[in-house]
Write a protein that holds these residues in place. Structure first.
Motif, mmCIF file in Angstrom:
data_model
loop_
_atom_site.group_PDB
_atom_site.id
_atom_site.type_symbol
_atom_site.label_atom_id
_atom_site.label_comp_id
_atom_site.label_asym_id
_atom_site.label_seq_id
_atom_site.Cartn_x
_atom_site.Cartn_y
_atom_site.Cartn_z
ATOM 1 N N ASP A 142 -5.854 -5.514 8.112
ATOM 2 C CA ASP A 142 -6.017 -5.110 8.707
ATOM 3 C C ASP A 142 -5.623 -5.685 10.513
ATOM 4 O O ASP A 142 -7.019 -5.558 11.197
ATOM 5 C CB ASP A 142 -7.821 -4.222 9.538
ATOM 6 C CG ASP A 142 -8.166 -3.110 10.069
ATOM 7 O OD1 ASP A 142 -7.089 -2.652 10.617
ATOM 8 O OD2 ASP A 142 -8.934 -3.145 10.224
ATOM 9 N N CYS A 180 -5.152 -0.709 13.332
ATOM 10 C CA CYS A 180 -4.979 -2.040 13.336
ATOM 11 C C CYS A 180 -6.079 -2.078 14.292
ATOM 12 O O CYS A 180 -5.590 -2.339 14.870
ATOM 13 C CB CYS A 180 -3.601 -3.182 12.896
ATOM 14 S SG CYS A 180 -3.187 -2.196 11.480
ATOM 15 N N GLY A 188 -2.026 3.435 12.584
ATOM 16 C CA GLY A 188 -2.552 4.273 11.754
ATOM 17 C C GLY A 188 -1.248 5.305 11.452
ATOM 18 O O GLY A 188 -1.549 6.214 10.919
ATOM 19 N N ASN A 219 -1.047 -3.594 7.565
ATOM 20 C CA ASN A 219 -1.888 -2.867 7.040
ATOM 21 C C ASN A 219 -0.943 -2.470 5.439
ATOM 22 O O ASN A 219 -1.812 -1.783 4.400
ATOM 23 C CB ASN A 219 -2.421 -1.486 7.786
ATOM 24 C CG ASN A 219 -1.051 -0.817 8.414
ATOM 25 O OD1 ASN A 219 0.084 -0.943 7.807
ATOM 26 N ND2 ASN A 219 -1.620 0.085 9.149
ATOM 27 N N GLN A 220 0.420 -2.673 5.426
ATOM 28 C CA GLN A 220 1.411 -2.110 4.607
ATOM 29 C C GLN A 220 0.858 -2.582 3.137
ATOM 30 O O GLN A 220 1.672 -2.825 1.846
ATOM 31 C CB GLN A 220 2.557 -2.204 3.846
ATOM 32 C CG GLN A 220 3.164 -1.030 5.786
ATOM 33 C CD GLN A 220 4.443 -0.920 5.656
ATOM 34 O OE1 GLN A 220 5.440 -1.318 6.565
ATOM 35 N NE2 GLN A 220 5.553 0.408 4.839
ATOM 36 N N GLY A 231 -2.470 -4.666 3.220
ATOM 37 C CA GLY A 231 -3.788 -4.379 2.668
ATOM 38 C C GLY A 231 -4.348 -5.057 4.329
ATOM 39 O O GLY A 231 -5.788 -5.309 3.802
ATOM 40 N N ILE A 285 -6.395 2.376 4.713
ATOM 41 C CA ILE A 285 -5.613 1.968 5.852
ATOM 42 C C ILE A 285 -4.765 2.051 6.523
ATOM 43 O O ILE A 285 -4.158 1.347 7.299
ATOM 44 C CB ILE A 285 -5.632 0.308 5.101
ATOM 45 C CG1 ILE A 285 -5.381 -1.011 6.266
ATOM 46 C CG2 ILE A 285 -4.647 0.400 3.540
ATOM 47 C CD1 ILE A 285 -6.107 -2.312 5.734
ATOM 48 N N LEU A 286 -3.813 2.662 5.911
ATOM 49 C CA LEU A 286 -2.512 3.227 5.976
ATOM 50 C C LEU A 286 -2.718 4.355 7.621
ATOM 51 O O LEU A 286 -1.821 5.058 8.120
ATOM 52 C CB LEU A 286 -2.131 4.004 5.172
ATOM 53 C CG LEU A 286 -1.228 2.843 4.488
ATOM 54 C CD1 LEU A 286 -0.244 3.615 4.120
ATOM 55 C CD2 LEU A 286 0.135 1.800 5.145
ATOM 56 N N ARG A 328 -2.594 -6.112 13.632
ATOM 57 C CA ARG A 328 -1.848 -5.490 13.967
ATOM 58 C C ARG A 328 -0.851 -6.462 14.268
ATOM 59 O O ARG A 328 -0.104 -7.056 15.176
ATOM 60 C CB ARG A 328 -1.687 -5.183 16.156
ATOM 61 C CG ARG A 328 -2.773 -3.677 15.954
ATOM 62 C CD ARG A 328 -3.204 -3.342 16.997
ATOM 63 N NE ARG A 328 -3.996 -2.135 17.639
ATOM 64 C CZ ARG A 328 -4.577 -1.320 18.932
ATOM 65 N NH1 ARG A 328 -3.835 -1.882 19.902
ATOM 66 N NH2 ARG A 328 -5.412 -0.592 18.854
ATOM 67 N N HIS A 355 2.601 2.550 12.413
ATOM 68 C CA HIS A 355 2.292 1.783 11.555
ATOM 69 C C HIS A 355 0.868 1.050 12.027
ATOM 70 O O HIS A 355 -0.253 1.257 11.113
ATOM 71 C CB HIS A 355 3.253 0.817 10.307
ATOM 72 C CG HIS A 355 3.959 1.439 9.290
ATOM 73 N ND1 HIS A 355 3.110 2.147 8.552
ATOM 74 C CD2 HIS A 355 5.255 1.368 8.823
ATOM 75 C CE1 HIS A 355 3.480 2.721 8.018
ATOM 76 N NE2 HIS A 355 5.042 1.814 7.254
ATOM 77 N N THR A 371 1.116 -1.375 0.085
ATOM 78 C CA THR A 371 0.503 0.042 -0.316
ATOM 79 C C THR A 371 1.047 1.442 -0.059
ATOM 80 O O THR A 371 2.149 1.876 -0.045
ATOM 81 C CB THR A 371 -1.050 -0.316 1.125
ATOM 82 O OG1 THR A 371 -0.085 -0.291 2.683
ATOM 83 C CG2 THR A 371 -2.104 -1.356 0.717
#
Length: 220
Positions: A90, A52, A181, A85-86, A88, A47-48, A92, A178, A41
């Motif tokens: 969600d 998460c 968020g 999240n990098q 895609g 999402i970034l 941790r 990350h 992403t």
């Protein structure tokens, strides 16, 4: 997080896997050998920019496959760390393959990490160039503490305590950001943030081309 240009992953370096010392470790981790490439992403995607979800289910084939895919994606993108999240997802979770400033290579993953930093009176901040796989082609100076401890769980739900110094401490802080968020751009002044985004626009296509070439060599 991007790996520094002066760092590599030699086979015979001192290594800690999931925080434990091992005699040797391959340059390409076994997880990456099993994984499949996923799209990384890019800053600006929603999402970034949101926290998460905590992971509640452990020991599943889906989680194992996600970690494998994240390792390969990190390797292809020349990363030292990569958050879920990098790619895609969600959750941790982040993976890492990162050296510290003492020549020790740290490899592993951690789920639901809680980061512990030195108290303000005892911490030492280090200004160093930092890059991010989700800000392709850009690098800016960011102040981070030179020591950090991440407490969390492994993919089977077992407790983990991962301690980092130097560049690895930076990695732990970057990847934990990350999961809540944030990217390193959020730690920059408005002027430096604009500079980083300009760098990304100028260089991103070259970065994507390099990743595609490396993925093709691996049959991805």
């Amino acid at each position: 997080m991007s790996v520094r240009h002066d760092q590599s992953r030699p086979v015979d370096r001192r290594v800690r896997v999931q925080g434990q010392p091992v005699d040797s470790y391959p340059a390409l981790p076994p997880e990456a050998e099993r994984g499949s490439m996923r799209r990384v992403t890019v800053v600006g995607e929603e999402i970034l920019s949101r926290p998460c979800r905590e992971l509640a289910e452990f020991g599943t084939p889906e989680l194992s496959a996600l970690i494998d895919d994240m390792f390969l994606t990190m390797y292809v993108a020349d990363g030292a760390g990569l958050a879920a999240n990098q790619v895609g997802v969600d959750l941790r979770l982040f993976v890492y393959d990162c050296p510290d400033d003492n020549g020790i290579r740290h490899v592993g993953h951690i789920i639901n990490p809680i980061l512990e930093l030195p108290t303000p009176g005892s911490r030492r901040l280090v200004d160093e160039l930092e890059g991010c796989l989700s800000v392709p082609g850009a690098a800016m100076t960011v102040a981070r503490t030179d020591h950090a401890v991440a407490r969390g769980l492994d993919q089977d739900g077992n407790p983990l305590v991962i301690e980092g110094t130097g560049y690895f401490a930076r990695c732990l802080q970057h990847e934990t950001d990350h999961l809540f968020g944030h990217t390193y751009l959020d730690r920059l002044s408005k002027r430096d943030r604009k500079d980083a985004l300009r760098q990304m626009e100028d260089r991103r296509e070259d970065v994507f081309a390099h990743r595609a070439t490396k993925a093709a060599r691996l049959g991805q």
